[in-house]
Design an enzyme around this catalytic site. Structure first.
Site, short mmCIF file in Angstrom:
data_model
loop_
_atom_site.label_atom_id
_atom_site.label_comp_id
_atom_site.label_asym_id
_atom_site.label_seq_id
_atom_site.Cartn_x
_atom_site.Cartn_y
_atom_site.Cartn_z
NE ARG A 1 12.57 21.76 25.41
CZ ARG A 1 12.68 22.13 26.39
NH1 ARG A 1 13.02 21.44 27.48
NH2 ARG A 1 12.62 23.56 26.88
CG ASN B 1 17.29 33.01 34.16
OD1 ASN B 1 17.54 32.06 33.51
ND2 ASN B 1 16.06 32.96 34.94
#
Ligand code: AMP
Length: 405
Positions: free
Chosen positions: A247, A7
């Site tokens: 973000r 991952n």
């Protein structure tokens, strides 16, 4: 059957090894035999490697050569040294990779072939940090294990059933034909949580109307009906939608035009502003981590309070925007770092829907629930907290692939 999962994140590489029976998959996710993580943010030019097995944990740092070489270094701890759990790399039967972007071509887990590798490389224009990292993971495995079967599990795949009205931006149609559309992300997590919710509620997933809230460093929602995501908050990139750790989430695109035209921003500076300097961090000036924000609020920091207020405001608005597409709601699911650990976020999000009869049991909410229903018995929707297990979902996809062949 030994299943290795890779991952890859933007500045980390996680991996784990499962030992599964080839007869049947366990109901409850098993513990991996071996878990490892490389962190490249720890010190410039250095890689920090942590490995965990039943025998204990180890930690070391070494000069970073390349992502591919460092990944090989990590994998060697599977068959050598104090964390060894297998005799030879050849004991690994299959390898699964989380691949962030599968475009609109790859709608389910797919065996890695030269054609798929080309597609992952081509789609790097849409996921410039993640897809190249995913490809390097695939190539690192080829270096050690030759042609062991490898499976790509896409973060976009679960959203492949979004209807055109949900995936098309209202900009000139030619841009849709160039691939500029909403794809959605965190699909492996949303899908895992939807299946786990159906198990917890003892219902058929196809009959459930769900909203899954993946609230970690990155945050997104999915509206799920008939077992598919039919609306989601992230779009062309993982920047759209909710406010996140660093973000911005959705903002008026006119702001970008203004900054480019009148404030001399370069494209890279804008990228940095939106992805790294915004969100909880940008408003609070304290941190992208909710724990630091709440500590600052306790010390009376008004910007930290504003950051939290915006986060909750936007979370509630986005949850509300998911409701019409599924025509009602059976359960809302909270997952990932903030969703799993913050009683405050869960109660504040649901409070906004008190007028619809959503009711959290305060005691259950505050007693570290895990894979549990925290709604009161008279709540109009079930409210679940589920520990997301993306690696296990990838291992399951590998198991299914191996059984098919
Ligand atoms: P993830 O990306 O899923 O690892 O989530 C990471 C984020 O989860 C962190 O940046 C924190 O904001 C949040 N988080 C993790 N643990 C806690 C906690 N105990 N309480 C509140 N927030 C937490």
């Amino acid at each position: 059957m030994k299943v290795l999962v890779l991952n890859a994140g933007s500045s980390s590489q996680k991996s784990c090894l499962y030992d599964l029976s080839s007869e049947v998959l366990p109901e409850v996710p098993p513990h991996p035999l071996w878990e490892a993580e490389i962190d490249w943010t720890y010190q410039q030019g250095q890689a920090e490697l942590k490995v965990k097995t039943a025998a204990g944990t180890s930690k070391k740092s070494f000069p970073s050569q390349s992502r591919r070489a460092d990944t090989l270094e990590m994998l060697k701890t599977l068959w050598s040294g104090e964390t060894q759990v297998i005799e030879h790399p050849q004991e690994i039967d299959i390898v699964g990779h989380r691949v962030v972007h599968g475009g609109d071509e790859y709608q389910q887990s797919t065996l890695v072939t030269p054609k798929l590798k080309e597609a992952i490389a081509r789609l790097s224009t849409f996921a410039p940090i993640h897809n190249p990292a995913n490809l390097q993971g695939i190539e690192a495995i080829e270096d050690i294990l030759g042609n062991v079967p490898q499976v790509a599990v896409f973060d976009t795949a679960f959203h492949s059933q979004l209807p055109p009205a949900a995936y098309t931006y209202p900009i000139p149609y030619e841009l849709l034909q160039k691939g500029i559309r909403r794809y959605g992300f965190h699909g492996i997590s949303h899908e895992y949580c939807a299946h786990r919710a159906a198990k917890i509620l003892d219902c058929n997933l196809k009959e459930l109307r769900l909203i899954t809230c993946h609230l970690g460093n990155g945050c997104s929602l999915a509206a799920i009906r008939n077992g598919h995501s039919i609306n989601t908050t992230m779009g062309f990139t993982p920047l759209e939608g909710l406010m996140m750790g660093s973000r911005s989430g959705s903002i008026d695109p006119g702001i970008l035009l203004h900054l480019l035209r009148n404030c001399n921003y370069t494209v890279d500076e804008l990228d940095h502003l939106l992805n790294r300097d915004s969100g909880l961090l940008g408003i609070s000036g304290v941190s992208n981590d909710l724990r630091q924000i709440t500590a600052a609020i306790d010390r009376g920091n008004p910007q930290a309070q504003l950051a939290l207020d915006i986060y909750i405001h936007r979370l509630r608005s986005c949850i509300a925007s998911m409701l019409p597409s599924i025509g009602g709601l059976d359960a809302i699911i909270f997952t990932a770092g903030m969703g799993e650990n913050s009683a405050l976020i869960r109660s504040a999000a649901c409070e906004g829907f008190g007028f619809l009869g959503w009711k959290i049991d305060r005691h259950k909410n505050e007693s570290a629930p895990l894979d549990a229903d925290i709604a009161t018995s008279d709540s109009t929707v079930r409210i679940l907290v589920i520990h997301t297990q993306e690696d296990w979902a990838i291992a399951q996809a590998c198991w299914q692939q191996q059984i098919k062949n």
